[in-house]
Design an enzyme around this catalytic site. Structure first.
Site, PDB file in Angstrom:
ATOM      1  N   GLY A   1       0.840  -1.204   0.000  1.00  0.00           N
ATOM      2  CA  GLY A   1       0.000   0.000   0.000  1.00  0.00           C
ATOM      3  C   GLY A   1       0.873   1.251   0.000  1.00  0.00           C
TER       4      GLY A   1
ATOM      5  N   GLY B   1      -0.507   4.960  -0.976  1.00  0.00           N
ATOM      6  CA  GLY B   1      -1.630   5.572  -0.238  1.00  0.00           C
ATOM      7  C   GLY B   1      -1.189   6.758   0.604  1.00  0.00           C
ATOM      8  CD  GLN B   2      -3.714  10.273   5.125  1.00  0.00           C
ATOM      9  OE1 GLN B   2      -4.252   9.301   5.652  1.00  0.00           O
ATOM     10  NE2 GLN B   2      -3.802  11.477   5.647  1.00  0.00           N
TER      11      GLN B   2
ATOM     12  CB  ILE C   1      -3.011  -2.735  -6.354  1.00  0.00           C
ATOM     13  CG1 ILE C   1      -3.601  -1.425  -5.844  1.00  0.00           C
ATOM     14  CG2 ILE C   1      -2.920  -3.756  -5.238  1.00  0.00           C
ATOM     15  CD1 ILE C   1      -5.049  -1.516  -5.400  1.00  0.00           C
TER      16      ILE C   1
ATOM     17  CB  ILE D   1      -2.682  -7.098   0.749  1.00  0.00           C
ATOM     18  CG1 ILE D   1      -2.234  -7.678   2.088  1.00  0.00           C
ATOM     19  CG2 ILE D   1      -4.180  -6.720   0.791  1.00  0.00           C
ATOM     20  CD1 ILE D   1      -2.054  -6.699   3.187  1.00  0.00           C
TER      21      ILE D   1
ATOM     22  CE1 TYR E   1      -9.701   1.622   8.785  1.00  0.00           C
ATOM     23  CE2 TYR E   1     -10.386   2.805  10.742  1.00  0.00           C
ATOM     24  CZ  TYR E   1      -9.430   2.514   9.800  1.00  0.00           C
ATOM     25  OH  TYR E   1      -8.199   3.133   9.874  1.00  0.00           O
TER      26      TYR E   1
ATOM     27  CE  LYS F   1      -7.037  -0.419  10.429  1.00  0.00           C
ATOM     28  NZ  LYS F   1      -5.831  -0.832   9.686  1.00  0.00           N
TER      29      LYS F   1
HETATM   30  C1  AKB Z   1     -10.478   7.093   9.410  1.00  0.00           C
HETATM   31  O1  AKB Z   1     -11.033   8.167   9.676  1.00  0.00           O
HETATM   32  O2  AKB Z   1     -11.073   6.111   8.968  1.00  0.00           O
HETATM   33  C2  AKB Z   1      -8.995   6.974   9.679  1.00  0.00           C
HETATM   34  C3  AKB Z   1      -8.735   6.466  11.042  1.00  0.00           C
HETATM   35  C4  AKB Z   1      -8.903   7.342  12.204  1.00  0.00           C
HETATM   36  O3  AKB Z   1      -8.362   5.340  11.207  1.00  0.00           O
HETATM   37  N1  AKB Z   1      -8.366   8.229   9.470  1.00  0.00           N
END
Ligand code: AKB
Length: 340
Positions: free
Chosen positions: A26, A29-30, A53, A73, A161, A165
């Site tokens: 990655g 990316g940012q 990618i 990945i 998300y 995590k």
């Molecule tokens: C998001 O806002 O999804 C990310 C983070 C805080 O993980 N910047």
């Protein structure tokens, strides 16, 4: 407080002669686009491989300053091929969909966030690599204590998300315990940078607001006043990612993943700070219900005592220093002169 251009001088220099071969998954990316360049400065003798990618190829300095390799990945053979070809000993796994965009593609978020991490850990186990995989303030949820969130506390996130995590933190700790894979991580706050845009996060507003200020446009804020979240300037985040992987393992009680913090603010605090330097700047509110709900479920601020004690973590930038640096660099990037 320092200018971000000095970042590479600030990472502890007693590791100068460390020789590392690193794969960044990655890399365009940012975080990846800046971390790859930081690692190339830190480990000038090593292979610092930009994994990308198709469709997100490295360009310019990122392409010209070191090797690049296609690494999807979700394809373990590609990870293994890059590790073998460049004799990689450390993998930075930065592949993820950010929180807001992940809600529209939860299956893909899981495939990349958890399936991709599993592939990375398996290659790391077989080929004896260390692995860094960032976690996030998004790994916490509404039942977590919201202020000064402790290192070890309730983690019941309600976003996909966050679910990926927390799973990632646990899977990484499992691989460390069960197979001796050297996995380490930090929980990133919202990251603010003038280099590459974030794209799809809940904290993105804190980047967008600077672009509006420099362009002389009114900023439409997607979050309501009083929505506090932890944020961090990218140079501090990059330093954290390097320093945790160089930390003395005998001091680490935790591994996946350390709370790190530098500043916490709501939309009005950052707006008022920018206004000190751009007096004509205006902000109105145009709420995004998805981002608001996600932000409300996340902590207001994290307690990073464990990171400070176990590997001497210390941020360099506060809101004022970050704002001055962001505005100066964005004016150069966007070709906008400062108003007299
Ligand atoms: C998001 O806002 O999804 C990310 C983070 C805080 O993980 N910047």
């Amino acid at each position: 407080m320092e200018n971000s251009l000095n970042l590479h001088k600030k990472i502890k220099r007693d590791h100068l002669n460390i020789m590392k071969n690193v794969l960044i998954i990655g890399a365009t990316g940012q975080i990846g686009s800046e971390l790859t360049m930081t690692l190339r400065r830190e480990y000038p003798g090593g292979n610092i491989v930009a994994g990308y990618i198709p469709g997100a190829e490295p360009k310019g300095e990122l392409l010209e300053s070191g090797p690049a390799h296609i690494v999807d990945i979700t394809n373990p053979a590609q990870i293994a091929e890059a590790v073998d070809k460049y004799n990689v000993d450390t993998i930075y796994n930065l592949a993820a969909l950010l929180s807001a965009v992940a809600e529209s593609k939860p299956q893909l978020a899981w495939k990349i966030g958890v399936g991709g991490l599993y592939n990375t850990l398996e290659v790391a186990r077989e080929k004896k690599c260390a692995v860094f995989t960032p976690s996030s303030i998004g790994s916490f949820g509404p039942s977590t204590p919201h202020e000064k969130t402790p290192q070890d506390t309730i983690q019941r996130p309600e976003t996909i998300y966050g679910v990926t995590k927390v799973t990632g933190e646990m899977l990484s700790d499992y691989y460390a315990r069960r197979f001796g894979v050297d996995t380490r991580s930090v929980r990133f706050p919202g990251l603010i940078s003038y280099v590459a845009p974030p794209g799809g996060g809940t904290t993105d507003y804190a980047v967008d607001i600077y672009y509006s200020a420099v362009k002389g446009e009114e900023f439409k804020c997607p979050l309501k006043p009083g929505t506090f979240m932890d944020m961090m300037y990218m140079p501090d985040a990059l330093r954290a990612a390097v320093e945790i992987m160089e930390a003395d393992p005998s001091r680490l009680i935790h591994r996946n993943s350390f709370n790190i913090a530098s500043m916490s603010f709501d939309p009005e605090i950052i707006f008022n700070k920018i206004k000190e330097y751009c007096p004509d700047f205006k902000m109105t509110f145009e709420l995004d219900p998805l981002r608001q709900a996600i932000a409300d479920s996340w902590p207001d601020s994290l307690d990073d005592t464990c990171a400070r004690e176990e590997w001497d973590w210390k941020p360099e930038f506060d809101l004022d220093a970050m704002t001055r640096d962001m505005l100066a660099n964005l004016r150069v990037k966007l070709g906008v002169a400062e108003k007299a």
